[in-house]
Enzyme design. Sequence first.
Site, PDB file in Angstrom:
ATOM      1  N   PRO A   2       0.785  -1.228   0.000  1.00 27.16           N
ATOM      2  CA  PRO A   2       0.000   0.000   0.000  1.00 27.16           C
ATOM      3  C   PRO A   2       0.820   1.282   0.000  1.00 27.16           C
ATOM      4  CG  PRO A   2      -0.426  -1.359   1.958  1.00 27.16           C
ATOM      5  CD  PRO A   2       0.811  -1.830   1.318  1.00 27.16           C
ATOM      6  N   GLU A   3       0.932   1.922  -1.137  1.00 26.54           N
ATOM      7  CA  GLU A   3       1.322   3.309  -1.212  1.00 26.54           C
ATOM      8  C   GLU A   3       0.086   4.019  -1.751  1.00 26.54           C
ATOM      9  OE1 GLU A   3       5.059   4.262  -2.813  1.00 26.54           O
ATOM     10  OE2 GLU A   3       6.018   2.404  -2.190  1.00 26.54           O
ATOM     11  N   HIS A  91      -4.532 -15.088   8.432  1.00 29.31           N
ATOM     12  CA  HIS A  91      -4.178 -13.810   9.056  1.00 29.31           C
ATOM     13  C   HIS A  91      -5.351 -12.859   9.171  1.00 29.31           C
ATOM     14  CE1 HIS A  91      -0.174 -15.310   8.625  1.00 29.31           C
ATOM     15  NE2 HIS A  91      -0.193 -15.215   7.304  1.00 29.31           N
ATOM     16  N   ARG A 110       1.588  -9.212   8.937  1.00 28.19           N
ATOM     17  CA  ARG A 110       2.559  -8.633   9.867  1.00 28.19           C
ATOM     18  C   ARG A 110       1.945  -7.871  11.029  1.00 28.19           C
ATOM     19  NH1 ARG A 110       7.667  -6.013   6.726  1.00 28.19           N
ATOM     20  NH2 ARG A 110       8.600  -5.850   8.759  1.00 28.19           N
ATOM     21  N   ARG A 153      16.102  22.529   4.890  1.00 28.52           N
ATOM     22  CA  ARG A 153      16.125  21.156   5.407  1.00 28.52           C
ATOM     23  C   ARG A 153      17.412  20.454   5.028  1.00 28.52           C
ATOM     24  NH1 ARG A 153      10.784  19.752   6.131  1.00 28.52           N
ATOM     25  NH2 ARG A 153      11.497  17.788   6.937  1.00 28.52           N
TER      26      ARG A 153
END
Length: 283
Positions: A2-3, A91, A110, A153
């Site tokens: 998932p992005e 899971h 996970r 930055r």
Amino acid sequence: MPELPEVETVRRQLAPRLEGAELRDVRIHDPRWTRPQPPGVVEAGLLGRRVERLGRRGKYLIWELSDEGQLLVHLRMTGALLYDPVGEPPHARVHFDLGDRHRLVYVDARRFGTGHFFEDPAARDRYLAQRIGVEPLTPEFTVEYLRRAARGRRAPAKAFVLDQRNIAGVGNIYADEALHRAGIHPLRPAGRLTGAQLGRLRDAIEVVLLAGIDAKGATIDDFRHLDGTWGSFQDQFLVHRRQGEPCPTCGTPVRKLVVGGRGTYVCERCQPRPRARRAGGRA
DNA sequence: CGCCCTGTTGGGGA
DNA sequence: ATCCCCAACAGGGC
């Protein structure tokens, strides 16, 4: 997986099934899922509510529920939402009974994924505002915005792109792709990017995210192998997660670094290393 | 077979 | 502001 493009794909596929459905029953088997709140509280908040709209902010799925309730679901690395799976998937961590013999199962090998419940949109937005910056596929995502965010930055460009407070939804793989496409070395300090580089970075992020979304249900791993249909994009992509593989643009062997604690793949010809600068800087 | 390393994420502490 | 480690597991290399 998932992005932003993958989460957006999940949202698009799930929205028509979920919107209008009532949460007849909710069973949370993994106490971790709702941390720091205990599962009982979250279950109580969800029970009996209808899903009015399924939205997204960065990599968070937003379940807008009846009576103002809000559920933020984050899939992290291995989470997935399965609609009407056959049998009991491995899971399984959360079961949603949607009535009408339909169900939704949250699976997560996970167990990094999370579900946060908020009483109203304002509380939800306070949470998001603290951690999620500008959406990259909106008019607000301008070079000027990037310049302001990057000014001063010293963090490497890769870490800057990955930081969700700067740009919402760009993950490790898309960050590498965008930096390669923009010709920027991941270690170059964000504050030292030129105007031209920031412009290329802005456009590159947009292009790779749109390519990912257009690839529909495919993961980035799949669209790396796309045929002629996507060939125009394919040539721009770095061959990923494999040190020594030739850069598709120039043939130079891809090198692996660790930047911002993430595996980072770079072509040091397309993305020249920043020159070392003397310490002590300001006069 | 076992050991070791890696990883698509974000949060917290140093 | 930045860096490092952690969560918990699967899969691959050796």
